[in-house]
Write a protein that holds these residues in place. Sequence first.
Motif, PDB file in Angstrom:
ATOM      1  N   GLU A  16      -7.530 -56.950   9.278  1.00  0.00           N
ATOM      2  CA  GLU A  16      -6.804 -57.059  10.543  1.00  0.00           C
ATOM      3  C   GLU A  16      -7.187 -58.358  11.237  1.00  0.00           C
ATOM      4  N   THR A  39       7.772 -63.806  11.158  1.00  0.00           N
ATOM      5  CA  THR A  39       7.374 -62.720  10.259  1.00  0.00           C
ATOM      6  C   THR A  39       5.929 -62.296  10.500  1.00  0.00           C
ATOM      7  N   PHE A  40       5.027 -63.267  10.576  1.00  0.00           N
ATOM      8  CA  PHE A  40       3.612 -62.932  10.765  1.00  0.00           C
ATOM      9  C   PHE A  40       3.226 -62.827  12.241  1.00  0.00           C
ATOM     10  N   SER A  42       4.592 -61.565  14.927  1.00  0.00           N
ATOM     11  CA  SER A  42       4.780 -60.300  15.632  1.00  0.00           C
ATOM     12  C   SER A  42       4.163 -59.122  14.897  1.00  0.00           C
ATOM     13  N   ASP A  43       3.423 -59.424  13.846  1.00  0.00           N
ATOM     14  CA  ASP A  43       2.762 -58.377  13.071  1.00  0.00           C
ATOM     15  C   ASP A  43       1.321 -58.255  13.539  1.00  0.00           C
ATOM     16  N   HIS A  45      -1.222 -57.311  12.181  1.00  0.00           N
ATOM     17  CA  HIS A  45      -2.246 -57.601  11.178  1.00  0.00           C
ATOM     18  C   HIS A  45      -2.664 -59.066  11.168  1.00  0.00           C
ATOM     19  N   TYR A  46      -1.861 -59.939  11.785  1.00  0.00           N
ATOM     20  CA  TYR A  46      -2.087 -61.384  11.642  1.00  0.00           C
ATOM     21  C   TYR A  46      -2.211 -62.068  13.005  1.00  0.00           C
ATOM     22  N   ILE A 180       2.838 -59.789   3.034  1.00  0.00           N
ATOM     23  CA  ILE A 180       2.428 -58.624   3.823  1.00  0.00           C
ATOM     24  C   ILE A 180       2.255 -57.414   2.924  1.00  0.00           C
ATOM     25  N   ALA A 188       3.716 -51.469   5.637  1.00  0.00           N
ATOM     26  CA  ALA A 188       3.634 -52.574   6.591  1.00  0.00           C
ATOM     27  C   ALA A 188       4.755 -53.576   6.350  1.00  0.00           C
ATOM     28  N   ARG A 192       8.069 -54.530   8.858  1.00  0.00           N
ATOM     29  CA  ARG A 192       8.460 -55.871   9.286  1.00  0.00           C
ATOM     30  C   ARG A 192       9.895 -56.169   8.856  1.00  0.00           C
TER      31      ARG A 192
END
Length: 327
Positions: A16, A39-40, A42-43, A45-46, A180, A188, A192
């Motif tokens: 995370e 892509t990353f 608003s995730d 995890h990133y 991802i 996950a 997305r």
Amino acid sequence: MPSTPSATILSTPVTEGHRVAVLALPGVLPLDLGIPVQTFGSDPHYRVTVCTDPAAGPVDSGGFTVAASAGLEALRDAGTVVVPGYQDPDSRPSAAALTAIRSAHASGARLVSICTGAFVLAAAGLLDGRPATTHWRDAAALQRRYPRIDVRPNQLYVDDGDVLTSAGVTAGIDLCLHVIRRDFGAAAANARARVLVAPPQRQGGQAQFIDRFRPVARGDGLGPVRTWMLDNLARRQTVDDLALRAHMSRRTFIRRFRQETGTSPMAWLTAARIDWARELLETTTTPVEQVARLSGLGSPAAFRAAFHRHVGTSPADYRGTFRTVKA
């Protein structure tokens, strides 16, 4: 198919808050830049940082100016470095940018390119001896300039473990979703994809929808024979018949054909038939069974298998995507 990722891709596990540095070079393509950020970014995890090379001056991008929050130092702390495509792949990135990319990779960062971003990784010497792809229009230039790269122009993306490359725009989305999925699983990635309203998974080995698969001839000695082949795609054609038409022995005909086209007569013919089938699917409502006959690709089952092998999708799905006439 894409290369199989190794079991130990990064020097540290992806957890995370994984740091992603998106390097915007002068002339960066707006869509390519937006793909990894959206892509990353608003995730949960990133953690994404857009960075530039301050010494290269302002980064203009199709009428926009990129105001990045960091310089090249952001690459030192990144677990993943993404290089979006840029307008002029003939322009070499700055020495500072190439050094920062090499250092990040040496420290264990994963490298990802979108479209012509592959030229940056190639300039850094990080694609030598590796399979890679880029937008099909630039693939020949990439291969010519960097002959040690195994360029795969028909693939949407190539996963070579710690270095991943993709074709243009939507293939960049496919690759980011693949990352991802690799990092945090299918759920996950699918989450997305739903937010992006994108297909949740397209395999990297699926072919890019390039204009033509048929190789361009480098000589015209057998031009009349190739013209006849194109005018008679629905007919049964054999190498012996074609050699007879060319007034050559079978062996000489095959050798001369390969010299002029870079491929064998039957491979060239199959590619020409696939081209014609694509055109029929795009511009007519001719049933698939009849397209199989008109293109000379055999029974409907044989046609579907050959079409999928060359284009990476079924005739029906291809028609649904590209048809320009109403049923």
